[in-house]
Scaffold this motif. Structure first.
Motif, PDB file in Angstrom:
ATOM      1  N   THR A   1       0.796  -1.226   0.000  1.00  0.00           N
ATOM      2  CA  THR A   1       0.000   0.000   0.000  1.00  0.00           C
ATOM      3  C   THR A   1       0.825   1.272   0.000  1.00  0.00           C
ATOM      4  OG1 THR A   1      -0.143  -0.034   2.407  1.00  0.00           O
ATOM      5  CG2 THR A   1      -1.945  -1.064   1.195  1.00  0.00           C
ATOM      6  N   ALA A   2       2.103   1.187  -0.338  1.00  0.00           N
ATOM      7  CA  ALA A   2       2.954   2.382  -0.277  1.00  0.00           C
ATOM      8  C   ALA A   2       2.342   3.517  -1.079  1.00  0.00           C
ATOM      9  CB  ALA A   2       4.354   2.050  -0.779  1.00  0.00           C
ATOM     10  N   PRO A   3       2.417   4.744  -0.611  1.00  0.00           N
ATOM     11  CA  PRO A   3       3.181   5.154   0.558  1.00  0.00           C
ATOM     12  C   PRO A   3       2.501   4.713   1.857  1.00  0.00           C
ATOM     13  CG  PRO A   3       2.015   7.036  -0.343  1.00  0.00           C
ATOM     14  CD  PRO A   3       1.763   5.885  -1.265  1.00  0.00           C
ATOM     15  N   ALA A   4       3.303   4.262   2.796  1.00  0.00           N
ATOM     16  CA  ALA A   4       2.753   3.745   4.045  1.00  0.00           C
ATOM     17  C   ALA A   4       3.745   3.892   5.193  1.00  0.00           C
ATOM     18  CB  ALA A   4       2.368   2.281   3.885  1.00  0.00           C
ATOM     19  N   VAL A   5       3.181   3.883   6.395  1.00  0.00           N
ATOM     20  CA  VAL A   5       3.973   3.988   7.629  1.00  0.00           C
ATOM     21  C   VAL A   5       3.556   2.868   8.562  1.00  0.00           C
ATOM     22  CG1 VAL A   5       4.296   5.351   9.754  1.00  0.00           C
ATOM     23  CG2 VAL A   5       4.300   6.493   7.528  1.00  0.00           C
ATOM     24  N   ILE A   6       4.537   2.203   9.155  1.00  0.00           N
ATOM     25  CA  ILE A   6       4.287   1.313  10.285  1.00  0.00           C
ATOM     26  C   ILE A   6       5.104   1.859  11.446  1.00  0.00           C
ATOM     27  CG2 ILE A   6       3.670  -0.758   8.980  1.00  0.00           C
ATOM     28  CD1 ILE A   6       6.538  -1.745   9.267  1.00  0.00           C
ATOM     29  N   TYR A   7       4.581   1.696  12.654  1.00  0.00           N
ATOM     30  CA  TYR A   7       5.317   2.205  13.809  1.00  0.00           C
ATOM     31  C   TYR A   7       4.922   1.426  15.050  1.00  0.00           C
ATOM     32  CZ  TYR A   7       1.794   4.775  16.545  1.00  0.00           C
ATOM     33  OH  TYR A   7       0.752   5.110  17.372  1.00  0.00           O
ATOM     34  N   ASP A   8       5.718   1.570  16.096  1.00  0.00           N
ATOM     35  CA  ASP A   8       5.428   0.970  17.400  1.00  0.00           C
ATOM     36  C   ASP A   8       5.105   2.093  18.379  1.00  0.00           C
ATOM     37  OD1 ASP A   8       6.042  -1.551  16.411  1.00  0.00           O
ATOM     38  OD2 ASP A   8       8.108  -1.504  17.138  1.00  0.00           O
ATOM     39  N   ARG A   9       3.925   2.005  18.991  1.00  0.00           N
ATOM     40  CA  ARG A   9       3.580   2.973  20.043  1.00  0.00           C
ATOM     41  C   ARG A   9       4.607   2.876  21.163  1.00  0.00           C
ATOM     42  NH1 ARG A   9      -1.161   0.567  18.953  1.00  0.00           N
ATOM     43  NH2 ARG A   9      -1.020  -0.856  20.708  1.00  0.00           N
ATOM     44  N   ALA A  10       4.741   3.942  21.917  1.00  0.00           N
ATOM     45  CA  ALA A  10       5.622   3.910  23.086  1.00  0.00           C
ATOM     46  C   ALA A  10       5.204   2.736  23.979  1.00  0.00           C
ATOM     47  CB  ALA A  10       5.536   5.218  23.852  1.00  0.00           C
ATOM     48  N   GLY A  11       6.185   1.990  24.446  1.00  0.00           N
ATOM     49  CA  GLY A  11       5.913   0.853  25.307  1.00  0.00           C
ATOM     50  C   GLY A  11       5.674  -0.441  24.557  1.00  0.00           C
ATOM     51  N   THR A  12       5.757  -0.412  23.214  1.00  0.00           N
ATOM     52  CA  THR A  12       5.564  -1.631  22.429  1.00  0.00           C
ATOM     53  C   THR A  12       6.724  -1.806  21.456  1.00  0.00           C
ATOM     54  OG1 THR A  12       4.327  -0.602  20.605  1.00  0.00           O
ATOM     55  CG2 THR A  12       3.049  -1.364  22.501  1.00  0.00           C
ATOM     56  N   GLY A  13       6.940  -3.041  21.023  1.00  0.00           N
ATOM     57  CA  GLY A  13       7.930  -3.323  19.983  1.00  0.00           C
ATOM     58  C   GLY A  13       9.290  -2.719  20.246  1.00  0.00           C
ATOM     59  N   TRP A  14       9.808  -2.006  19.245  1.00  0.00           N
ATOM     60  CA  TRP A  14      11.147  -1.425  19.331  1.00  0.00           C
ATOM     61  C   TRP A  14      11.158  -0.013  19.889  1.00  0.00           C
ATOM     62  CZ3 TRP A  14      13.358  -3.065  13.901  1.00  0.00           C
ATOM     63  CH2 TRP A  14      13.514  -4.448  13.893  1.00  0.00           C
ATOM     64  N   SER A  15      10.012   0.528  20.241  1.00  0.00           N
ATOM     65  CA  SER A  15       9.975   1.858  20.859  1.00  0.00           C
ATOM     66  C   SER A  15      10.298   1.750  22.346  1.00  0.00           C
ATOM     67  CB  SER A  15       8.594   2.495  20.664  1.00  0.00           C
ATOM     68  OG  SER A  15       8.383   2.812  19.302  1.00  0.00           O
ATOM     69  N   GLU A  16      10.658   2.864  22.935  1.00  0.00           N
ATOM     70  CA  GLU A  16      11.028   2.869  24.348  1.00  0.00           C
ATOM     71  C   GLU A  16       9.818   2.643  25.247  1.00  0.00           C
ATOM     72  OE1 GLU A  16      13.094   6.521  25.146  1.00  0.00           O
ATOM     73  OE2 GLU A  16      14.907   5.830  24.146  1.00  0.00           O
ATOM     74  N   PRO A  17      10.056   2.111  26.442  1.00  0.00           N
ATOM     75  CA  PRO A  17       8.967   1.924  27.409  1.00  0.00           C
ATOM     76  C   PRO A  17       8.371   3.274  27.820  1.00  0.00           C
ATOM     77  CG  PRO A  17      10.960   0.754  28.096  1.00  0.00           C
ATOM     78  CD  PRO A  17      11.339   1.619  26.935  1.00  0.00           C
ATOM     79  N   THR A  18       7.166   3.208  28.357  1.00  0.00           N
ATOM     80  CA  THR A  18       6.501   4.419  28.844  1.00  0.00           C
ATOM     81  C   THR A  18       5.625   4.048  30.028  1.00  0.00           C
ATOM     82  OG1 THR A  18       5.253   6.365  28.160  1.00  0.00           O
ATOM     83  CG2 THR A  18       4.450   4.249  27.372  1.00  0.00           C
ATOM     84  N   ALA A  19       5.254   5.041  30.805  1.00  0.00           N
ATOM     85  CA  ALA A  19       4.375   4.812  31.953  1.00  0.00           C
ATOM     86  C   ALA A  19       2.951   4.538  31.465  1.00  0.00           C
ATOM     87  CB  ALA A  19       4.391   6.026  32.872  1.00  0.00           C
TER      88      ALA A  19
END
Length: 167
Positions: free
Chosen positions: A37-55
């Motif tokens: 489906t490009a153009p497209a974005v995938i991402y990890d919310r804070a606290g999930t996957g490769w993103s940093e942890p969060t409160a």
């Protein structure tokens, strides 16, 4: 400030599709869809996957604002199509409420609804959080529901080149 993992494939034409994964999933779970489906974005919310942890807990507003900042940092311009799966659909709807001019469309994949707990049988209500009666990501009221652009009254929900961005 939390660092987020984001993969933007800008090749293609039309509005960018932004995939918002559900609980227990990460952006890379939508890699095949991103490539189709490009153009497209995938991402990890804070606290999930490769993103940093969060409160936790976090509001849907906080997640939507975080996504907007990440898209801006990555140079993704709107309007975008938000493809929200399950819990990601709550966040997609909140993003559309907060930034309606930046959203070309919503694709809701197996979504829940903000008022789901209002319609549970009494025997199931005992499992609801005691503090607010709603999950922390869903703060609904008749005035905060999604409305189509130009609507005058609140309504219910209607029936690569690769870069990475960090906030």
């Amino acid at each position: 400030m939390t660092n987020l993992w984001l993969d933007h494939d800008p090749d293609g034409s039309g509005p960018t599709v932004v995939f918002l994964p559900g609980a227990g999933l990460v952006g890379r779970d939508f890699r095949a869809a991103q490539r189709l489906t490009a153009p497209a974005v995938i991402y990890d919310r804070a606290g999930t996957g490769w993103s940093e942890p969060t409160a936790l807990p976090r509001s849907a507003t906080a997640v939507a604002e975080e996504l907007r900042a990440a898209l801006t940092t990555a140079g993704v311009t709107g309007p975008v199509i938000l493809a929200g799966h399950s819990l990601g659909a709550f966040y997609a709807r909140r993003y559309a409420q907060l930034f309606p001019t930046e959203v070309a469309g919503l694709l809701l994949i197996d979504p829940g609804h903000e008022d789901i707990f209002d319609f549970l049988p009494p025997r199931r209500r005992r499992w609801m959080p005691r503090s607010s009666g709603r999950p922390p990501t869903c703060r609904s009221s008749p005035t905060s529901r999604w409305q189509p652009p130009g609507a005058s009254t609140p309504s219910s929900m209607p029936r690569g080149r690769r870069t990475s961005g960090r906030r």
